[in-house]
Structure formats: structure tokens, C-alpha cells
Write an enzyme that holds these catalytic residues in place. Structure first.
Site, PDB file in Angstrom:
ATOM      1  NE  ARG A   1     -15.030  24.723 -17.031  1.00 54.58           N
ATOM      2  CZ  ARG A   1     -14.192  24.464 -18.010  1.00 54.58           C
ATOM      3  NH1 ARG A   1     -14.217  23.293 -18.630  1.00 54.58           N
ATOM      4  NH2 ARG A   1     -13.319  25.369 -18.376  1.00 54.58           N
TER       5      ARG A   1
ATOM      6  CG  HIS B   1     -13.277  27.009 -30.250  1.00 55.08           C
ATOM      7  ND1 HIS B   1     -11.952  27.134 -30.591  1.00 55.08           N
ATOM      8  CD2 HIS B   1     -13.288  26.537 -28.960  1.00 55.08           C
ATOM      9  CE1 HIS B   1     -11.195  26.754 -29.563  1.00 55.08           C
ATOM     10  NE2 HIS B   1     -11.985  26.389 -28.566  1.00 55.08           N
TER      11      HIS B   1
ATOM     12  NE  ARG C   1      -7.018  21.868 -30.016  1.00 56.53           N
ATOM     13  CZ  ARG C   1      -7.614  22.501 -29.019  1.00 56.53           C
ATOM     14  NH1 ARG C   1      -8.199  23.675 -29.209  1.00 56.53           N
ATOM     15  NH2 ARG C   1      -7.660  21.961 -27.822  1.00 56.53           N
TER      16      ARG C   1
ATOM     17  CG  ASN D   1     -10.678  30.107 -29.014  1.00 57.63           C
ATOM     18  OD1 ASN D   1     -10.650  30.747 -30.066  1.00 57.63           O
ATOM     19  ND2 ASN D   1      -9.592  29.678 -28.421  1.00 57.63           N
TER      20      ASN D   1
ATOM     21  CB  CYS E   1     -13.872  27.779 -25.186  1.00 56.58           C
ATOM     22  SG  CYS E   1     -12.800  26.344 -25.263  1.00 56.58           S
TER      23      CYS E   1
ATOM     24  CB  VAL F   1      -7.331  32.497 -20.865  1.00 57.58           C
ATOM     25  CG1 VAL F   1      -8.575  33.038 -20.165  1.00 57.58           C
ATOM     26  CG2 VAL F   1      -7.697  31.304 -21.749  1.00 57.58           C
TER      27      VAL F   1
ATOM     28  CB  THR G   1       2.137  35.637 -18.637  1.00 56.53           C
ATOM     29  OG1 THR G   1       2.064  34.388 -17.915  1.00 56.53           O
ATOM     30  CG2 THR G   1       2.763  36.698 -17.755  1.00 56.53           C
ATOM     31  N   GLY G   2      -0.797  34.231 -19.841  1.00 52.37           N
ATOM     32  CA  GLY G   2      -1.248  33.203 -20.779  1.00 52.37           C
ATOM     33  C   GLY G   2      -2.189  33.746 -21.841  1.00 52.37           C
TER      34      GLY G   2
ATOM     35  CE  LYS H   1     -12.506  19.699 -20.114  1.00 55.21           C
ATOM     36  NZ  LYS H   1     -11.365  20.425 -20.749  1.00 55.21           N
TER      37      LYS H   1
ATOM     38  NE  ARG I   1       6.369  28.405 -16.873  1.00 55.85           N
ATOM     39  CZ  ARG I   1       5.838  27.483 -16.065  1.00 55.85           C
ATOM     40  NH1 ARG I   1       6.601  26.560 -15.545  1.00 55.85           N
ATOM     41  NH2 ARG I   1       4.542  27.480 -15.786  1.00 55.85           N
TER      42      ARG I   1
END
Ligand code: NAP
Ligand code: 3JM
Length: 331
Positions: free
Chosen positions: A92, A236, A229, A309, A123, A7, A4-5, A207, A32
Site C-alpha cells: 500500500r 465497522h 475491536r 468491512n 477497511c 474476504v 475460502t477466506g 495505516k 488446507r
């Protein structure tokens, strides 16, 4: 997992668009999302709540529900027999777990047998290495200086809503609320993505440093990053400065990039053609333009790199990995 997000929704769209051979799709999220449905190929599928038993008889589990869920449930899903493609930063940098961008190091997918988990990079790293790899192969990159201009969708669905709400509030003289970011994001720039570390960098910046070396399989590439941001919804952008061992002219770099998989050169300044988030959003290529020599050093180049992204930066990359898995490994 995390269907549901921001991504997760793109993952479902991606599976659909790419005609991934799905026998059965199980969208998972938290309580939720009880009662929510995901539409896949015209059919509505009920979202299920994640439990320890969610991964029985699952072949491939795409995870995008944050690092702590991946840490806890990734090994569980792998033990149940699924191959996990994880979008979080949880695994990762684990030396046993492959970190893969299909255009760069598809051969590392074979290492999924170590732990049953493959990590999808950050990303900002993904779109940068897609462009760096062919230039590195031609001229060996010694050092990269990157500054990012990252869309709010990278933070998740709540941040997309926060930017919209702040813009609406500002234009209707209402008080501006901030919940997701420590400062207003509307008409502002925050040089702060993920948490600050003791070395003065943010975790997002580090990262980019560590993941780039691991994906490109070359610890000698020096990377320094500033991640910012910006009030953009999707896409991006990155200003990338390179120093190479061998001289690459602008014409050579353009030719190499024009032939690189997953890359599209958009570079015609006379016609105002350069990559922009509005153009990159909703498609899967990494756009590169403003390709020019850095006259301040002997062998330097400046590039402007833009991608969606949520697609190449997350969902598409994960689905591409899954495509290679079924084609070459899970026969
Ligand atoms: P988002 O829009 O906030 O969505 C989060 C998703 O995770 C939702 O489906 C949510 O379900 C689910 N979730 C959260 N907590 C959960 C829990 N305790 N149990 C079960 N499900 C839970 O965030 P997003 O932007 O999609 O990002 C999700 C994650 O993907 C990030 O945290 C990050 O690790 C990763 N990510 C990776 C990249 C990349 O560069 N590769 C980019 C962005 C994000 P509900 O709707 O039920 O709450
Ligand atoms: C992108 O809450 C969390 O653990 C998620 C934080 C997050 C990450 C991450 O570190 O996994 C949000 C957005 C990422 C990422 O891709 O690194």
C-alpha cells in the site's frame, strides 16, 4: 487468491452480484482447502492450491491471503501478465503502487502499469475517505480525529468463529477459549488492532494515517486514530471529528454528503435513525449520520460512519477497481 477466506468469499459473491464479465474463475487457497469447492453462478468450482504457476493466462488476480503471500506471489502474478488487486497492507505505501478507492482517486488506477499491482486500502481507511473526500473538496480538511469500533470479521473467519464460540460458552457456563485475540472479545472491547509499534500506536492506526494522505493525494491532512475491536460480527463504525479550513454548516455538510458517490446519509435522530453495523452489513454503501457541529473549535464537524468491512472495506472496493480496469485499461 484466498477464495475460502472471509474476504475471498465476499469477492466471489461480489463478482457474481455485479455480473462481472468472468470468462473463467480460479479460486486459490492453501492445501488446507484441498477438496473444497466455491459456488459461482450456481456452478461448483474446485479450489486449487496456490503455486508459482497459478497465474499463467490470468488477466486479473484478486489477492486476499495476507501480507506475506502478497509480497511473495504479487510480483510473480504480475510477471506472468496478470494485474494484481491486492487487499493486504504489503504494497500500500510503496510509492510506485497505486492505492485506490474508486470514489476518491480512480485516476490512480492508471499507475498499475508501474508494477502490475494495485493496492486496496485498509477497511477502516476506505469507509472514512469516501466520506472525507467530498467534504475536503468543499472546505479543505485540516485535521481528522478518528476512533473506530471494528467488527471481528476484519480479523478473518477464525475470529468470527471465536466470538460465536465465546458467546455460546458464556451462556452455557462453559470455559471460554481464546486463540485469535489476547483477551476475551465477547462482551469486551480491545484497543488493539494489528501489532503495537514503537511510537505507541498500533499498525492499524498508522495505516489510517498514511493511507488517508496517499489516497486523498494531500500530505497536509493531519490524521490521528484509535482503533478498537468490538464484539460485532460484520460492519465497522467510526467516530470522525474534522477540522476544516472553511466553515461548513451541518446543512451544507449533509447536502454535500447526500450527493457523494457511494455514500448514504442516515441522519434523523428524532426517528432514531443513525448508521449501525446491523444495517450496513450486506450492502455496499458507506452510511453517515450524527452529523453535527463541533462547538469546541471554530470550524469543526462530528460524524458517525459505518460500512460493511468485508464488502466496501475489502471485496467490493477490489471488484470496483477491477471493473474500471477492464472498462478503461484492459480492452
Ligand atoms: P481469512 O478468513 O483467514 O482467510 C485467509 C485466506 O487466505 C484463506 O482463503 C486461506 O486459505 C488463504 N491463505 C492463507 N495462507 C495461505 C497460504 N500459505 N497459501 C495459500 N493460501 C493461504 O482472512 P480474511 O479476513 O479473508 O483476510 C485475508 C487477507 O485479506 C488479510 O490477511 C488481509 O491482508 C486482507 N484483508 C484486507 C482487508 C481490507 O481492509 N482491505 C480486510 C480484511 C482482510 P485456507 O482456507 O486454505 O487456509
Ligand atoms: C486486515 O497476516 C497478514 O499479513 C494479514 C494482516 C491483516 C491486514 C494486513 O495488514 O494486510 C489482517 C486484516 C489487514 C489490512 O487490511 O491491512
Amino acid at each position: 487468491m484466498g477464495a475460502t477466506g472471509a474476504v475471498g468469499q465476499q469477492m466471489v459473491a461480489c463478482l457474481e452480484e455485479r455480473r462481472f464479465p468472468v470468462a473463467q474463475l480460479f479460486p486459490l487457497a492453501s492445501e488446507r482447502s484441498l477438496g473444497k469447492k466455491v459456488t459461482y453462478l450456481g456452478k461448483e468450482i474446485q479450489v486449487e492450491v496456490l503455486t508459482k504457476d497459478s497465474f499463467k493466462d490470468i488477466d486479473i488476480a484478486l489477492f486476499s491471503a495476507g501480507g506475506s503471500i502478497s509480497k511473495e506471489y504479487g510480483p510473480m502474478a504480475a510477471d506472468a501478465g496478470a494485474v494484481v488487486v491486492d487487499n493486504s497492507s504489503a504494497w500500500r505505501m510503496d510509492p510506485e503502487i497505486p492505492l485506490v478507492v474508486p470514489e476518491v482517486n480512480p485516476q490512480d488506477i492508471a499507475l498499475y502499469t508501474n508494477r502490475g499491482i494495485i493496492a486496496n486500502p485498509n477497511c477502516s481507511t476506505i469507509q472514512m475517505v469516501v466520506v472525507l473526500q467530498p467534504l475536503h473538496a468543499a472546505a479543505r480538511i485540516k485535521r481528522v480525529v478518528v476512533s473506530t469500533y471494528q467488527a471481528v470479521s476484519g480479523t478473518g473467519q477464525k475470529a468470527v468463529e471465536e466470538l460465536s464460540a465465546q458467546v455460546r460458552a458464556l451462556f452455557s457456563c462453559q470455559p471460554v477459549e481464546k486463540k485469535v485475540y489476547p483477551h476475551r472479545i465477547a462482551f469486551n472491547c480491545l484497543p488493539h488492532i494489528d501489532v503495537f509499534l514503537e511510537n505507541g500506536y498500533t499498525k492499524e492506526e498508522m495505516k489510517m494515517v498514511h493511507e488517508t494522505k496517499k489516497i486523498m493525494g494531500d500530505d497536509s491532512i493531519e490524521v490521528t486514530a484509535t482503533t478498537v475491536r468490538v464484539p460485532v460480527f460484520y460492519g465497522h463504525s467510526e467516530s470522525v471529528n474534522l477540522e476544516t479550513e472553511k466553515k461548513l454548516t451541518v446543512a451544507e455538510a449533509k447536502k454535500i454528503l447526500a450527493q457523494a458517490p457511494g455514500v448514504k446519509v442516515v441522519d434523523d435522530p428524532a426517528k432514531n435513525q443513525y448508521p449501525m453495523p446491523l444495517e450496513a452489513a450486506g450492502q455496499d454503501l458507506t452510511l453517515v449520520g450524527r452529523i453535527r457541529e463541533d462547538f469546541s473549535i471554530k470550524n469543526g464537524l462530528n460524524l458517525w460512519v459505518v460500512a460493511d468491512n468485508l464488502r466496501k472495506g475489502a471485496a467490493t472496493n477490489a471488484v470496483q477497481i477491477a471493473e474500471i480496469l477492464i472498462q478503461d485499461y484492459l480492452k
